[in-house]
Design a protein around this motif. Structure first.
Motif, mmCIF file in Angstrom:
data_model
loop_
_atom_site.group_PDB
_atom_site.id
_atom_site.type_symbol
_atom_site.label_atom_id
_atom_site.label_comp_id
_atom_site.label_asym_id
_atom_site.label_seq_id
_atom_site.Cartn_x
_atom_site.Cartn_y
_atom_site.Cartn_z
ATOM 1 N N ALA A 261 0.828 -1.206 0.000
ATOM 2 C CA ALA A 261 0.000 0.000 0.000
ATOM 3 C C ALA A 261 0.862 1.255 0.000
ATOM 4 O O ALA A 261 0.515 2.266 -0.635
ATOM 5 C CB ALA A 261 -0.929 -0.010 1.210
ATOM 6 N N SER A 346 -5.141 3.494 -0.938
ATOM 7 C CA SER A 346 -3.915 2.905 -0.386
ATOM 8 C C SER A 346 -3.903 3.006 1.132
ATOM 9 O O SER A 346 -3.541 2.048 1.830
ATOM 10 C CB SER A 346 -2.686 3.620 -0.970
ATOM 11 N N ARG A 349 -6.330 0.502 2.640
ATOM 12 C CA ARG A 349 -5.759 -0.858 2.656
ATOM 13 C C ARG A 349 -4.757 -1.017 3.790
ATOM 14 O O ARG A 349 -4.685 -2.072 4.425
ATOM 15 C CB ARG A 349 -5.089 -1.138 1.311
ATOM 16 N N GLU A 352 -6.696 -1.453 7.033
ATOM 17 C CA GLU A 352 -7.277 -2.787 7.149
ATOM 18 C C GLU A 352 -6.198 -3.828 7.460
ATOM 19 O O GLU A 352 -6.453 -4.785 8.196
ATOM 20 C CB GLU A 352 -8.017 -3.152 5.860
#
Length: 360
Positions: A261, A346, A349, A352
Protein backbone atom coordinates in the motif's frame (compact mmCIF):
# COMPACT_ATOMS: atom_id res chain seq x y z
CA UNK A 1 23.32 3.89 4.59
CA UNK A 2 26.75 3.08 3.19
CA UNK A 3 27.65 -0.51 2.47
CA UNK A 4 31.08 -1.96 3.04
CA UNK A 5 32.89 -3.36 -0.02
CA UNK A 6 32.59 -7.12 -0.52
CA UNK A 7 36.34 -7.54 -0.04
CA UNK A 8 36.40 -5.58 3.22
CA UNK A 9 37.71 -7.99 5.92
CA UNK A 10 35.45 -6.32 8.47
CA UNK A 11 32.35 -7.42 6.55
CA UNK A 12 33.74 -10.95 6.36
CA UNK A 13 34.34 -10.96 10.10
CA UNK A 14 30.87 -9.60 10.81
CA UNK A 15 29.29 -12.32 8.67
CA UNK A 16 31.41 -15.16 10.07
CA UNK A 17 31.58 -14.38 13.77
CA UNK A 18 28.00 -14.47 14.99
CA UNK A 19 26.57 -16.39 17.91
CA UNK A 20 24.63 -18.71 15.62
CA UNK A 21 27.64 -19.37 13.39
CA UNK A 22 29.96 -20.00 16.34
CA UNK A 23 27.53 -22.54 17.78
CA UNK A 24 27.22 -24.27 14.42
CA UNK A 25 31.01 -24.39 14.04
CA UNK A 26 31.46 -25.90 17.50
CA UNK A 27 28.78 -28.54 16.94
CA UNK A 28 30.16 -29.43 13.52
CA UNK A 29 33.69 -29.82 14.86
CA UNK A 30 32.51 -31.99 17.74
CA UNK A 31 30.33 -34.14 15.49
CA UNK A 32 33.17 -34.60 12.99
CA UNK A 33 35.54 -35.84 15.71
CA UNK A 34 32.87 -38.15 17.12
CA UNK A 35 32.13 -39.60 13.68
CA UNK A 36 35.86 -40.08 13.02
CA UNK A 37 36.36 -42.16 16.17
CA UNK A 38 33.19 -44.21 15.75
CA UNK A 39 33.51 -44.86 12.00
CA UNK A 40 35.50 -48.12 12.41
CA UNK A 41 32.41 -49.61 14.10
CA UNK A 42 30.23 -49.12 10.99
CA UNK A 43 29.09 -52.54 9.70
CA UNK A 44 30.27 -53.64 6.24
CA UNK A 45 32.60 -50.64 5.97
CA UNK A 46 36.38 -50.78 6.09
CA UNK A 47 38.08 -48.67 8.76
CA UNK A 48 40.53 -47.62 6.04
CA UNK A 49 37.91 -45.17 4.84
CA UNK A 50 36.95 -43.66 8.19
CA UNK A 51 37.86 -40.21 6.90
CA UNK A 52 34.57 -40.14 4.97
CA UNK A 53 32.62 -39.97 8.22
CA UNK A 54 33.65 -36.37 9.04
CA UNK A 55 32.82 -35.50 5.43
CA UNK A 56 29.33 -36.86 6.01
CA UNK A 57 29.02 -34.56 9.01
CA UNK A 58 30.00 -31.58 6.88
CA UNK A 59 27.40 -32.24 4.20
CA UNK A 60 24.61 -32.61 6.77
CA UNK A 61 25.32 -29.80 9.23
CA UNK A 62 23.07 -26.82 8.53
CA UNK A 63 21.64 -24.08 10.77
CA UNK A 64 18.30 -25.93 11.16
CA UNK A 65 17.50 -29.54 12.01
CA UNK A 66 15.05 -29.87 9.13
CA UNK A 67 17.61 -28.62 6.62
CA UNK A 68 20.26 -30.95 8.09
CA UNK A 69 18.04 -33.99 7.70
CA UNK A 70 16.90 -33.07 4.21
CA UNK A 71 20.35 -32.13 2.93
CA UNK A 72 21.94 -35.23 4.45
CA UNK A 73 19.39 -37.52 2.80
CA UNK A 74 19.82 -35.77 -0.54
CA UNK A 75 23.62 -36.05 -0.29
CA UNK A 76 23.42 -39.80 0.35
CA UNK A 77 21.01 -40.22 -2.56
CA UNK A 78 23.36 -38.28 -4.84
CA UNK A 79 26.27 -40.42 -3.64
CA UNK A 80 24.36 -43.62 -4.37
CA UNK A 81 23.58 -42.45 -7.89
CA UNK A 82 27.22 -41.44 -8.43
CA UNK A 83 28.53 -44.74 -7.05
CA UNK A 84 26.27 -46.64 -9.38
CA UNK A 85 27.55 -44.56 -12.28
CA UNK A 86 31.14 -45.18 -11.21
CA UNK A 87 30.65 -48.94 -11.00
CA UNK A 88 29.10 -48.87 -14.45
CA UNK A 89 32.13 -47.04 -15.83
CA UNK A 90 34.44 -49.63 -14.25
CA UNK A 91 32.49 -52.32 -16.06
CA UNK A 92 33.16 -50.48 -19.30
CA UNK A 93 36.87 -50.30 -18.46
CA UNK A 94 36.84 -54.04 -17.79
CA UNK A 95 35.26 -54.53 -21.21
CA UNK A 96 38.15 -52.75 -22.87
CA UNK A 97 37.29 -49.04 -22.83
CA UNK A 98 40.36 -46.83 -22.23
CA UNK A 99 40.35 -45.36 -18.73
CA UNK A 100 40.63 -41.83 -20.12
CA UNK A 101 37.50 -42.35 -22.18
CA UNK A 102 35.75 -43.77 -19.09
CA UNK A 103 36.67 -40.64 -17.14
CA UNK A 104 35.12 -38.49 -19.86
CA UNK A 105 31.98 -40.61 -19.92
CA UNK A 106 31.54 -40.64 -16.14
CA UNK A 107 32.10 -36.90 -15.84
CA UNK A 108 29.74 -36.12 -18.71
CA UNK A 109 26.95 -38.33 -17.38
CA UNK A 110 27.56 -37.11 -13.83
CA UNK A 111 27.15 -33.49 -14.89
CA UNK A 112 23.97 -34.38 -16.77
CA UNK A 113 22.52 -36.16 -13.74
CA UNK A 114 23.49 -33.17 -11.61
CA UNK A 115 20.73 -31.31 -13.37
CA UNK A 116 18.05 -33.44 -11.67
CA UNK A 117 16.50 -30.97 -9.25
CA UNK A 118 14.91 -33.72 -7.17
CA UNK A 119 18.39 -34.61 -5.89
CA UNK A 120 18.73 -31.23 -4.17
CA UNK A 121 22.21 -30.72 -2.74
CA UNK A 122 22.95 -34.32 -3.70
CA UNK A 123 23.37 -33.13 -7.28
CA UNK A 124 26.84 -31.84 -6.39
CA UNK A 125 27.96 -35.32 -5.34
CA UNK A 126 26.95 -37.38 -8.37
CA UNK A 127 29.97 -36.65 -10.57
CA UNK A 128 32.37 -36.57 -7.60
CA UNK A 129 31.29 -39.96 -6.27
CA UNK A 130 31.40 -41.52 -9.75
CA UNK A 131 34.92 -40.19 -10.34
CA UNK A 132 36.11 -41.39 -6.93
CA UNK A 133 34.82 -44.92 -7.57
CA UNK A 134 36.42 -44.99 -11.00
CA UNK A 135 39.83 -43.70 -9.95
CA UNK A 136 40.09 -44.84 -6.31
CA UNK A 137 38.16 -48.10 -6.32
CA UNK A 138 41.31 -50.05 -7.10
CA UNK A 139 41.16 -53.83 -7.01
CA UNK A 140 38.07 -53.88 -4.77
CA UNK A 141 35.60 -51.35 -6.20
CA UNK A 142 32.62 -53.01 -4.50
CA UNK A 143 34.26 -52.86 -1.07
CA UNK A 144 35.33 -49.27 -1.65
CA UNK A 145 31.85 -48.25 -2.80
CA UNK A 146 30.13 -49.86 0.18
CA UNK A 147 32.61 -48.31 2.63
CA UNK A 148 32.28 -44.92 0.93
CA UNK A 149 28.47 -44.91 1.04
CA UNK A 150 28.04 -46.44 4.50
CA UNK A 151 30.69 -44.31 6.17
CA UNK A 152 29.30 -41.11 4.64
CA UNK A 153 25.79 -42.13 5.71
CA UNK A 154 27.06 -42.72 9.24
CA UNK A 155 28.62 -39.25 9.29
CA UNK A 156 25.30 -37.79 8.15
CA UNK A 157 23.48 -39.57 10.97
CA UNK A 158 25.98 -38.29 13.53
CA UNK A 159 25.67 -34.75 12.20
CA UNK A 160 21.88 -34.74 12.28
CA UNK A 161 21.84 -36.32 15.75
CA UNK A 162 24.25 -33.75 17.18
CA UNK A 163 22.31 -30.91 15.58
CA UNK A 164 19.09 -32.29 17.06
CA UNK A 165 20.35 -33.03 20.56
CA UNK A 166 22.80 -30.19 21.24
CA UNK A 167 20.99 -26.84 21.38
CA UNK A 168 18.81 -27.39 18.29
CA UNK A 169 18.68 -23.93 16.71
CA UNK A 170 15.58 -21.77 16.79
CA UNK A 171 15.50 -18.55 14.78
CA UNK A 172 12.37 -17.13 16.38
CA UNK A 173 14.12 -14.17 18.01
CA UNK A 174 15.94 -13.33 14.81
CA UNK A 175 12.65 -13.30 12.90
CA UNK A 176 11.11 -11.09 15.58
CA UNK A 177 13.97 -8.59 15.28
CA UNK A 178 13.74 -8.50 11.50
CA UNK A 179 9.97 -7.96 11.61
CA UNK A 180 10.46 -5.10 14.03
CA UNK A 181 13.07 -3.59 11.73
CA UNK A 182 10.65 -3.82 8.80
CA UNK A 183 7.95 -2.11 10.86
CA UNK A 184 10.36 0.66 11.89
CA UNK A 185 11.47 1.20 8.28
CA UNK A 186 7.86 1.42 7.17
CA UNK A 187 7.07 3.93 9.91
CA UNK A 188 10.11 6.02 8.96
CA UNK A 189 9.10 6.10 5.30
CA UNK A 190 5.53 7.13 6.13
CA UNK A 191 6.70 9.84 8.53
CA UNK A 192 9.06 11.30 5.94
CA UNK A 193 6.31 11.18 3.31
CA UNK A 194 3.89 13.03 5.61
CA UNK A 195 6.45 15.74 6.46
CA UNK A 196 7.44 16.24 2.82
CA UNK A 197 3.81 16.51 1.77
CA UNK A 198 2.94 18.99 4.52
CA UNK A 199 5.93 21.24 3.70
CA UNK A 200 5.59 20.95 -0.08
CA UNK A 201 8.97 19.21 -0.32
CA UNK A 202 7.96 15.86 -1.78
CA UNK A 203 10.84 14.38 -3.79
CA UNK A 204 9.61 11.56 -6.07
CA UNK A 205 13.12 10.16 -6.62
CA UNK A 206 13.80 9.95 -2.90
CA UNK A 207 10.39 8.44 -2.23
CA UNK A 208 10.90 5.89 -5.00
CA UNK A 209 14.31 4.91 -3.63
CA UNK A 210 12.82 4.48 -0.16
CA UNK A 211 10.11 2.24 -1.60
CA UNK A 212 12.71 0.08 -3.36
CA UNK A 213 14.71 -0.25 -0.14
CA UNK A 214 11.53 -1.21 1.68
CA UNK A 215 10.83 -3.93 -0.92
CA UNK A 216 14.34 -5.36 -0.47
CA UNK A 217 13.94 -5.33 3.29
CA UNK A 218 10.60 -7.11 2.93
CA UNK A 219 12.22 -9.85 0.83
CA UNK A 220 14.93 -10.43 3.43
CA UNK A 221 12.41 -10.44 6.28
CA UNK A 222 10.22 -12.92 4.42
CA UNK A 223 13.26 -15.20 4.03
CA UNK A 224 14.02 -14.85 7.75
CA UNK A 225 10.47 -15.77 8.73
CA UNK A 226 10.63 -18.79 6.43
CA UNK A 227 13.90 -19.80 8.08
CA UNK A 228 12.26 -19.40 11.49
CA UNK A 229 9.41 -21.69 10.45
CA UNK A 230 11.93 -24.23 9.15
CA UNK A 231 13.93 -24.10 12.39
CA UNK A 232 10.86 -25.25 14.34
CA UNK A 233 10.36 -28.38 12.21
CA UNK A 234 11.60 -31.60 13.86
CA UNK A 235 12.84 -29.44 16.71
CA UNK A 236 11.83 -30.45 20.25
CA UNK A 237 12.05 -26.81 21.30
CA UNK A 238 9.77 -25.74 18.48
CA UNK A 239 6.56 -26.78 20.21
CA UNK A 240 7.00 -24.08 22.84
CA UNK A 241 7.11 -21.29 20.25
CA UNK A 242 4.50 -22.56 17.82
CA UNK A 243 2.12 -19.72 18.63
CA UNK A 244 4.90 -17.18 18.26
CA UNK A 245 5.70 -18.59 14.84
CA UNK A 246 2.06 -18.16 13.80
CA UNK A 247 2.16 -14.58 15.10
CA UNK A 248 5.27 -13.87 13.01
CA UNK A 249 3.47 -15.09 9.91
CA UNK A 250 0.46 -12.83 10.60
CA UNK A 251 2.74 -9.87 11.27
CA UNK A 252 4.56 -10.51 8.03
CA UNK A 253 1.31 -10.63 6.07
CA UNK A 254 0.13 -7.37 7.63
CA UNK A 255 3.43 -5.57 7.06
CA UNK A 256 3.69 -6.88 3.50
CA UNK A 257 0.21 -5.53 2.74
CA UNK A 258 1.17 -2.18 4.30
CA UNK A 259 4.39 -2.07 2.30
CA UNK A 260 2.50 -2.71 -0.94
CA UNK A 261 0.00 0.00 0.00
CA UNK A 262 2.93 2.35 0.66
CA UNK A 263 4.25 1.63 -2.82
CA UNK A 264 0.91 2.48 -4.47
CA UNK A 265 0.63 5.56 -2.26
CA UNK A 266 4.06 6.71 -3.44
CA UNK A 267 3.02 6.23 -7.07
CA UNK A 268 -0.16 8.24 -6.53
CA UNK A 269 1.68 11.08 -4.79
CA UNK A 270 4.31 11.17 -7.51
CA UNK A 271 1.64 11.68 -10.17
CA UNK A 272 -0.21 14.19 -8.01
CA UNK A 273 2.70 16.40 -7.04
CA UNK A 274 5.30 16.40 -9.80
CA UNK A 275 3.40 18.05 -12.70
CA UNK A 276 1.91 21.49 -13.05
CA UNK A 277 -1.49 22.23 -11.62
CA UNK A 278 -0.80 20.56 -8.30
CA UNK A 279 -3.08 22.90 -6.37
CA UNK A 280 -5.94 22.12 -8.73
CA UNK A 281 -5.59 18.39 -8.24
CA UNK A 282 -4.79 18.56 -4.54
CA UNK A 283 -6.00 21.79 -2.92
CA UNK A 284 -4.31 23.07 0.20
CA UNK A 285 -6.93 21.68 2.55
CA UNK A 286 -6.78 18.26 0.94
CA UNK A 287 -2.97 18.30 1.05
CA UNK A 288 -2.97 19.00 4.78
CA UNK A 289 -5.63 16.36 5.41
CA UNK A 290 -3.65 13.80 3.41
CA UNK A 291 -0.45 14.58 5.32
CA UNK A 292 -2.36 14.13 8.59
CA UNK A 293 -3.82 10.82 7.39
CA UNK A 294 -0.38 9.49 6.43
CA UNK A 295 1.08 10.56 9.78
CA UNK A 296 -1.77 8.87 11.65
CA UNK A 297 -1.27 5.73 9.60
CA UNK A 298 2.40 5.76 10.59
CA UNK A 299 1.44 5.87 14.25
CA UNK A 300 -0.98 2.98 13.73
CA UNK A 301 1.67 0.79 12.06
CA UNK A 302 4.24 1.60 14.74
CA UNK A 303 2.01 1.21 17.79
CA UNK A 304 2.72 -1.73 20.15
CA UNK A 305 0.55 -4.84 20.15
CA UNK A 306 -1.02 -4.12 23.54
CA UNK A 307 -2.25 -0.71 22.53
CA UNK A 308 -5.73 0.66 22.93
CA UNK A 309 -7.84 1.19 19.83
CA UNK A 310 -6.91 4.89 19.77
CA UNK A 311 -4.41 4.71 16.85
CA UNK A 312 -6.90 2.77 14.74
CA UNK A 313 -9.65 5.30 15.40
CA UNK A 314 -7.27 8.18 14.67
CA UNK A 315 -6.18 6.64 11.37
CA UNK A 316 -9.78 6.07 10.32
CA UNK A 317 -10.89 9.59 11.34
CA UNK A 318 -8.06 11.39 9.56
CA UNK A 319 -8.65 9.33 6.43
CA UNK A 320 -12.36 10.22 6.53
CA UNK A 321 -11.47 13.91 6.79
CA UNK A 322 -9.17 13.62 3.77
CA UNK A 323 -11.92 11.91 1.76
CA UNK A 324 -14.36 14.66 2.77
CA UNK A 325 -11.89 17.33 1.66
CA UNK A 326 -11.61 15.65 -1.74
CA UNK A 327 -15.38 15.55 -2.01
CA UNK A 328 -15.64 19.28 -1.27
CA UNK A 329 -13.04 20.27 -3.89
CA UNK A 330 -14.32 21.82 -7.11
CA UNK A 331 -12.48 19.29 -9.28
CA UNK A 332 -13.50 16.25 -7.30
CA UNK A 333 -15.13 14.53 -10.29
CA UNK A 334 -12.43 15.17 -12.91
CA UNK A 335 -9.93 12.62 -14.15
CA UNK A 336 -7.02 14.58 -12.66
CA UNK A 337 -8.17 13.85 -9.12
CA UNK A 338 -8.23 10.07 -9.49
CA UNK A 339 -4.73 9.89 -8.02
CA UNK A 340 -6.04 11.62 -4.93
CA UNK A 341 -8.62 8.88 -4.54
CA UNK A 342 -5.93 6.26 -5.22
CA UNK A 343 -4.02 7.69 -2.25
CA UNK A 344 -7.14 7.28 -0.10
CA UNK A 345 -7.56 3.67 -1.24
CA UNK A 346 -3.92 2.90 -0.39
CA UNK A 347 -4.35 4.33 3.11
CA UNK A 348 -7.58 2.36 3.59
CA UNK A 349 -5.76 -0.86 2.66
CA UNK A 350 -3.03 -0.01 5.13
CA UNK A 351 -5.58 0.53 7.87
CA UNK A 352 -7.28 -2.79 7.15
CA UNK A 353 -3.91 -4.59 7.16
CA UNK A 354 -3.21 -3.23 10.66
CA UNK A 355 -6.70 -3.87 12.01
CA UNK A 356 -5.89 -7.37 13.34
CA UNK A 357 -3.31 -5.90 15.71
CA UNK A 358 -5.40 -2.87 16.68
CA UNK A 359 -7.22 -2.62 19.95
CA UNK A 360 -6.95 -4.77 23.04
Amino acid sequence: MTRRPLLDPRSWWADAVTGERLLLAAKTAAAAVLAWYLAPLVPLASSEYSYYAPLGVLVSMYPTVARSAMSGAQAILGLAVGIGLGLGSLALVGAGMPRGAAVAVVIGLGVLLSGVRALGVGRDWVAIAALFVLLLGGADPDGYSISYLFTMAFGVLVGVAVNLLVFPPLRVRSADRRLTQLRDDLVSDLDEMARALAHRQFDPHRAGAATQNLARTLDSVRAEVDASDESRRYNPRGRRVREQGALHRRRLDALAASAEATRTLTVALTRLLTDSGVDARLPGGARTALADAIAAQSRLVGAPFDRSDGPLAEAADTLDRYIESLGRSEVATTVETLDGWDAAISLRRMTEASREFAGR
